[in-house]
Design an enzyme around this catalytic site. Structure first.
Site, PDB file in Angstrom:
ATOM      1  CG  HIS A 236     130.813 -20.647  30.294  1.00  8.96           C
ATOM      2  ND1 HIS A 236     131.168 -21.927  29.945  1.00  8.96           N
ATOM      3  CD2 HIS A 236     130.516 -20.690  31.626  1.00  8.96           C
ATOM      4  CE1 HIS A 236     131.096 -22.712  31.002  1.00  8.96           C
ATOM      5  NE2 HIS A 236     130.692 -21.980  32.032  1.00  8.96           N
TER       6      HIS A 236
ATOM      7  CD  GLU B 128     132.085 -20.708  26.508  1.00  9.46           C
ATOM      8  OE1 GLU B 128     131.005 -21.312  26.327  1.00  9.46           O
ATOM      9  OE2 GLU B 128     132.882 -21.023  27.410  1.00  9.46           O
TER      10      GLU B 128
ATOM     11  CG  HIS C 259     128.826 -23.943  26.485  1.00  7.87           C
ATOM     12  ND1 HIS C 259     129.280 -23.284  27.601  1.00  7.87           N
ATOM     13  CD2 HIS C 259     127.657 -24.515  26.841  1.00  7.87           C
ATOM     14  CE1 HIS C 259     128.428 -23.450  28.597  1.00  7.87           C
ATOM     15  NE2 HIS C 259     127.421 -24.196  28.156  1.00  7.87           N
TER      16      HIS C 259
ATOM     17  CD  GLU D 223     131.855 -26.663  24.727  1.00  9.92           C
ATOM     18  OE1 GLU D 223     132.269 -25.573  24.277  1.00  9.92           O
ATOM     19  OE2 GLU D 223     131.605 -26.872  25.933  1.00  9.92           O
TER      20      GLU D 223
END
Length: 380
Positions: free
Chosen positions: A170, A173, A263, A339
């Site tokens: 992504h 990010e 991420h 994350e």
């Protein structure tokens, strides 16, 4: 009256100018190409030296993650090196959800972004510096993207454990590639004792940017075709997801024992891991490996925690189009998604920068040290 100028026609730029009145502007975020996703912004304001800017980004209630806006602070830089925080507020009731950014530049130029950007130029410098300066590091181009960009992979180590680290599926990010800088600080430094021991035990395959097209285009979540790469791992195709196809083919050739997909999360103000609960072949020993890594990382750094995170999938209900689940099922790997927050880390807030490139890089170093401790524990 001063009339500011706003542009985003550069690497990872994204904004649409709706109107400008002196030092105030109404703005909107462009959608990812051929996609409904939008959230990432990155633009430059010129001509407001010493004056109060008021920048309103509208229609954010329909963005990809509207829960990402409350308590969020926009990043701002005047030298594109240090990224601090601008005064920011969000009102869900105004113009479809409006983020208001206020800032007084000291100089003629100021850059604003959803998070500190990581440019393709810096990516190229990272690849070149590591390959040129670190003995025993090799470069492999796994394939090309739809826009013809290289999918770069750095390889090092001679050990039997196959480790894959990859980031920015992504593209918005960007903290994920800052994390890669920290991880490579450890892995590619011949004087670093942790890196040296990791290279002895493991063979590393590091993909710092799995989606360079989306990164350059200023996308939040998709590639040049508007495809979310982290939903392509079951059946990637050259037409939709050549990035995933190239990376997965390379993984098939080496095998995967340990994998980390890096991420950022828009809404949760914490660092956390997501695993592979619910895959059809889920094994207790495999789960124990994941749990032990999370426990060790929690012990090593206060920036990591295990209370907040995503719900776990039910038995047999894991989404195998996502890389962490696919790799755990395909190879029996201990795989995980890391994350980091776009907001601050509420367990250790920073009033000057919130979550930052510097903290992302430090977490990369901590993750590598944790990996060594994890490996030693398995051997013992």
């Amino acid at each position: 009256m001063t009339q500011i100028q706003i542009t985003s026609a550069f690497d990872s730029g994204n904004i649409e100018v709706l109107s400008i009145d002196g030092t105030e502007a109404r703005l909107a975020v462009r959608h990812d190409h051929q996609s409904e996703f939008y959230q990432w912004f990155h633009f430059r304001v010129a001509g407001a030296k010493g004056q109060d800017l008021t920048l309103r980004i509208t229609d954010l209630g329909k963005s990809a993650y509207p829960l990402g806006w409350p308590a969020y602070k926009a990043r701002v830089s005047e030298d594109r090196q240090f990224w601090g925080l601008a005064e920011t507020s969000y009102d869900a009731t105004v113009e479809g959800g409006t983020l208001t950014i206020r800032y007084r530049p000291e100089g003629d130029l100021a850059w604003f972004a959803y998070f500190a950007p990581y440019s393709l130029e810096r990516h190229d410098d990272l690849i070149a510096d590591v390959v040129a300066a670190a003995p025993g590091v090799s470069h492999r181009m796994l394939g090309t993207t739809l826009d013809g960009r290289a999918i770069d992979c750095l390889e090092m180590g001679e050990g039997p454990t196959q480790v894959w680290l990859y980031a920015r599926q992504h593209p918005g990010e960007s903290m994920a590639e800052w994390w890669m800088e920290g991880a490579l600080d450890v892995l590619a430094d011949p004087a670093n004792s942790v890196g040296r021991e990791l290279r002895r035990r493991c063979s590393f395959h590091v993909v710092p940017n799995a989606n360079p097209d989306g990164s350059f285009r200023g996308h939040l979540r998709t590639n040049a075709a508007g495809v979310n790469l982290n939903r392509e791992w079951a059946e990637p195709t050259p037409e939709r997801s050549p990035e995933v196809l190239a990376i997965r083919n390379a993984m098939d050739a080496t095998g995967v024992d340990f994998a980390m997909d890096v991420h950022g999360d828009e809404a949760i103000p914490a660092v956390f891991l997501a695993g592979f609960h619910g895959i059809p072949s889920h094994k207790d020993t495999q789960q124990a490996g994941y749990d032990r890594y999370a426990e060790l990382l929690d012990r090593r750094t206060p920036d990591f925690q295990r209370k907040l995170g995503y719900p776990e999938a039910r038995a047999g209900a894991a989404n195998l189009t996502m890389s962490t689940n696919q790799l755990a099922e395909r190879f029996g790997a201990v795989s995980m998604t890391l994350e980091m927050p776009f907001k601050d880390n509420d367990d250790a807030p920073d009033a000057a920068q919130a979550w930052s490139p510097e903290r992302s890089a430090q977490l990369g170093r901590d993750c590598m040290a944790t990996l060594l401790e994890w490996l030693v524990g398995y051997e013992n």
